[in-house]
Design a protein around this motif. Structure first.
Motif, PDB file in Angstrom:
ATOM      1  N   LEU A  68       0.839  -1.210   0.000  1.00  0.00           N
ATOM      2  CA  LEU A  68       0.000   0.000   0.000  1.00  0.00           C
ATOM      3  C   LEU A  68       0.870   1.255   0.000  1.00  0.00           C
ATOM      4  CD1 LEU A  68      -2.743  -1.172   2.511  1.00  0.00           C
ATOM      5  CD2 LEU A  68      -3.039  -0.820   0.047  1.00  0.00           C
ATOM      6  N   GLU A  69       1.933   1.255   0.800  1.00  0.00           N
ATOM      7  CA  GLU A  69       2.835   2.406   0.818  1.00  0.00           C
ATOM      8  C   GLU A  69       3.529   2.585  -0.524  1.00  0.00           C
ATOM      9  OE1 GLU A  69       5.197   1.430   4.259  1.00  0.00           O
ATOM     10  OE2 GLU A  69       3.907   2.633   5.581  1.00  0.00           O
ATOM     11  N   SER A  70       3.845   1.491  -1.189  1.00  0.00           N
ATOM     12  CA  SER A  70       4.441   1.565  -2.520  1.00  0.00           C
ATOM     13  C   SER A  70       3.481   2.222  -3.508  1.00  0.00           C
ATOM     14  CB  SER A  70       4.823   0.163  -2.994  1.00  0.00           C
ATOM     15  OG  SER A  70       5.237   0.196  -4.341  1.00  0.00           O
ATOM     16  N   LEU A  71       2.214   1.866  -3.434  1.00  0.00           N
ATOM     17  CA  LEU A  71       1.211   2.483  -4.316  1.00  0.00           C
ATOM     18  C   LEU A  71       1.113   3.985  -4.067  1.00  0.00           C
ATOM     19  CD1 LEU A  71      -1.694  -0.101  -4.275  1.00  0.00           C
ATOM     20  CD2 LEU A  71      -0.315   0.568  -6.228  1.00  0.00           C
ATOM     21  N   ILE A  72       1.148   4.359  -2.813  1.00  0.00           N
ATOM     22  CA  ILE A  72       1.082   5.783  -2.473  1.00  0.00           C
ATOM     23  C   ILE A  72       2.267   6.516  -3.084  1.00  0.00           C
ATOM     24  CG2 ILE A  72       1.288   7.425  -0.555  1.00  0.00           C
ATOM     25  CD1 ILE A  72      -0.366   5.361   1.116  1.00  0.00           C
ATOM     26  N   LYS A  73       3.432   5.908  -2.983  1.00  0.00           N
ATOM     27  CA  LYS A  73       4.657   6.554  -3.471  1.00  0.00           C
ATOM     28  C   LYS A  73       4.775   6.519  -4.992  1.00  0.00           C
ATOM     29  CE  LYS A  73       9.646   6.481  -2.864  1.00  0.00           C
ATOM     30  NZ  LYS A  73      10.769   5.829  -2.215  1.00  0.00           N
ATOM     31  N   THR A  74       4.624   5.340  -5.594  1.00  0.00           N
ATOM     32  CA  THR A  74       4.893   5.206  -7.030  1.00  0.00           C
ATOM     33  C   THR A  74       3.729   5.617  -7.915  1.00  0.00           C
ATOM     34  OG1 THR A  74       4.246   2.874  -7.081  1.00  0.00           O
ATOM     35  CG2 THR A  74       6.564   3.361  -6.654  1.00  0.00           C
ATOM     36  N   LYS A  75       2.518   5.397  -7.454  1.00  0.00           N
ATOM     37  CA  LYS A  75       1.345   5.720  -8.270  1.00  0.00           C
ATOM     38  C   LYS A  75       0.685   7.021  -7.821  1.00  0.00           C
ATOM     39  CE  LYS A  75       1.380   1.622 -10.335  1.00  0.00           C
ATOM     40  NZ  LYS A  75       1.147   1.194 -11.659  1.00  0.00           N
ATOM     41  N   LYS A  76       1.281   7.651  -6.815  1.00  0.00           N
ATOM     42  CA  LYS A  76       0.734   8.909  -6.276  1.00  0.00           C
ATOM     43  C   LYS A  76      -0.722   8.733  -5.834  1.00  0.00           C
ATOM     44  CE  LYS A  76       4.495  11.172  -7.538  1.00  0.00           C
ATOM     45  NZ  LYS A  76       5.645  10.520  -7.016  1.00  0.00           N
ATOM     46  N   LEU A  77      -0.991   7.580  -5.254  1.00  0.00           N
ATOM     47  CA  LEU A  77      -2.339   7.266  -4.785  1.00  0.00           C
ATOM     48  C   LEU A  77      -2.586   8.011  -3.487  1.00  0.00           C
ATOM     49  CD1 LEU A  77      -4.886   5.548  -5.239  1.00  0.00           C
ATOM     50  CD2 LEU A  77      -3.805   3.773  -3.871  1.00  0.00           C
ATOM     51  N   GLN A  78      -3.377   9.035  -3.542  1.00  0.00           N
ATOM     52  CA  GLN A  78      -3.630   9.878  -2.389  1.00  0.00           C
ATOM     53  C   GLN A  78      -5.072   9.730  -1.908  1.00  0.00           C
ATOM     54  OE1 GLN A  78      -1.200  11.513  -0.782  1.00  0.00           O
ATOM     55  NE2 GLN A  78       0.187  10.632  -2.284  1.00  0.00           N
ATOM     56  N   LEU A  79      -5.360   8.566  -1.355  1.00  0.00           N
ATOM     57  CA  LEU A  79      -6.681   8.316  -0.791  1.00  0.00           C
ATOM     58  C   LEU A  79      -6.564   8.306   0.730  1.00  0.00           C
ATOM     59  CD1 LEU A  79      -8.040   5.417  -3.027  1.00  0.00           C
ATOM     60  CD2 LEU A  79      -8.859   7.769  -2.951  1.00  0.00           C
ATOM     61  N   GLU A  80      -7.312   9.171   1.375  1.00  0.00           N
ATOM     62  CA  GLU A  80      -7.290   9.218   2.833  1.00  0.00           C
ATOM     63  C   GLU A  80      -7.662   7.870   3.439  1.00  0.00           C
ATOM     64  OE1 GLU A  80      -9.444  11.751   6.347  1.00  0.00           O
ATOM     65  OE2 GLU A  80      -9.069  12.756   4.442  1.00  0.00           O
ATOM     66  N   SER A  81      -8.584   7.169   2.775  1.00  0.00           N
ATOM     67  CA  SER A  81      -9.008   5.868   3.292  1.00  0.00           C
ATOM     68  C   SER A  81      -7.866   4.858   3.303  1.00  0.00           C
ATOM     69  CB  SER A  81     -10.185   5.328   2.475  1.00  0.00           C
ATOM     70  OG  SER A  81      -9.810   5.162   1.129  1.00  0.00           O
ATOM     71  N   ILE A  82      -6.947   4.937   2.356  1.00  0.00           N
ATOM     72  CA  ILE A  82      -5.811   4.008   2.324  1.00  0.00           C
ATOM     73  C   ILE A  82      -4.857   4.327   3.472  1.00  0.00           C
ATOM     74  CG2 ILE A  82      -3.864   3.146   0.974  1.00  0.00           C
ATOM     75  CD1 ILE A  82      -6.721   2.284   0.015  1.00  0.00           C
ATOM     76  N   ILE A  83      -4.673   5.593   3.788  1.00  0.00           N
ATOM     77  CA  ILE A  83      -3.854   5.986   4.937  1.00  0.00           C
ATOM     78  C   ILE A  83      -4.479   5.425   6.215  1.00  0.00           C
ATOM     79  CG2 ILE A  83      -2.941   7.929   6.280  1.00  0.00           C
ATOM     80  CD1 ILE A  83      -1.739   7.639   3.414  1.00  0.00           C
ATOM     81  N   HIS A  84      -5.798   5.526   6.332  1.00  0.00           N
ATOM     82  CA  HIS A  84      -6.494   4.997   7.512  1.00  0.00           C
ATOM     83  C   HIS A  84      -6.432   3.470   7.550  1.00  0.00           C
ATOM     84  CE1 HIS A  84      -7.808   8.883   8.829  1.00  0.00           C
ATOM     85  NE2 HIS A  84      -8.471   9.111   7.712  1.00  0.00           N
TER      86      HIS A  84
END
Length: 104
Positions: A68-84
């Motif tokens: 999930l952290e990789s998706l946030i970093k590489t795909k710029k996935l900025q979903l608050e729900s994924i952080i939660h």
């Protein structure tokens, strides 16, 4: 309709007091639109069928967090729900729990 992540040390012990994280269908769709190729994310792949129940074992939680952290970093996935979701997974891991995933 949400996808519920329930933290428990045993599936048979899930009850109304079980910690739950709910991922809305729209955020689930956004997540899986970014998980390509899916084979590069083997733990996330376990819940690619929205309607199929699945289990993330205790030992798979840290790899799931990394995916999930990789998706946030590489795909710029900025979903608050994924952080939660990551926060929920970290707490579950620290408490030695498995994650049981159900579509409600």
């Amino acid at each position: 309709m949400a996808l519920d992540f329930m933290a428990s040390n045993n599936q048979k012990k899930i009850d109304e007091n079980t910690p739950v994280f709910s991922l809305e269908k729209s955020d689930y769709d956004k997540l899986f639109n970014n998980v390509k190729p899916l084979n590069q994310y083997p733990i996330i792949k376990k819940f690619d069928n929205y309607y199929a129940d699945t289990t993330i074992l205790y030992g798979e939680i840290q790899p799931l967090i990394k995916e999930l952290e990789s998706l946030i970093k590489t795909k710029k996935l900025q979903l608050e729900s994924i952080i939660h979701l990551i926060d929920f997974l970290e707490i579950s891991f620290n408490n030695g729990l498995n994650i049981y995933i159900y579509c409600d």
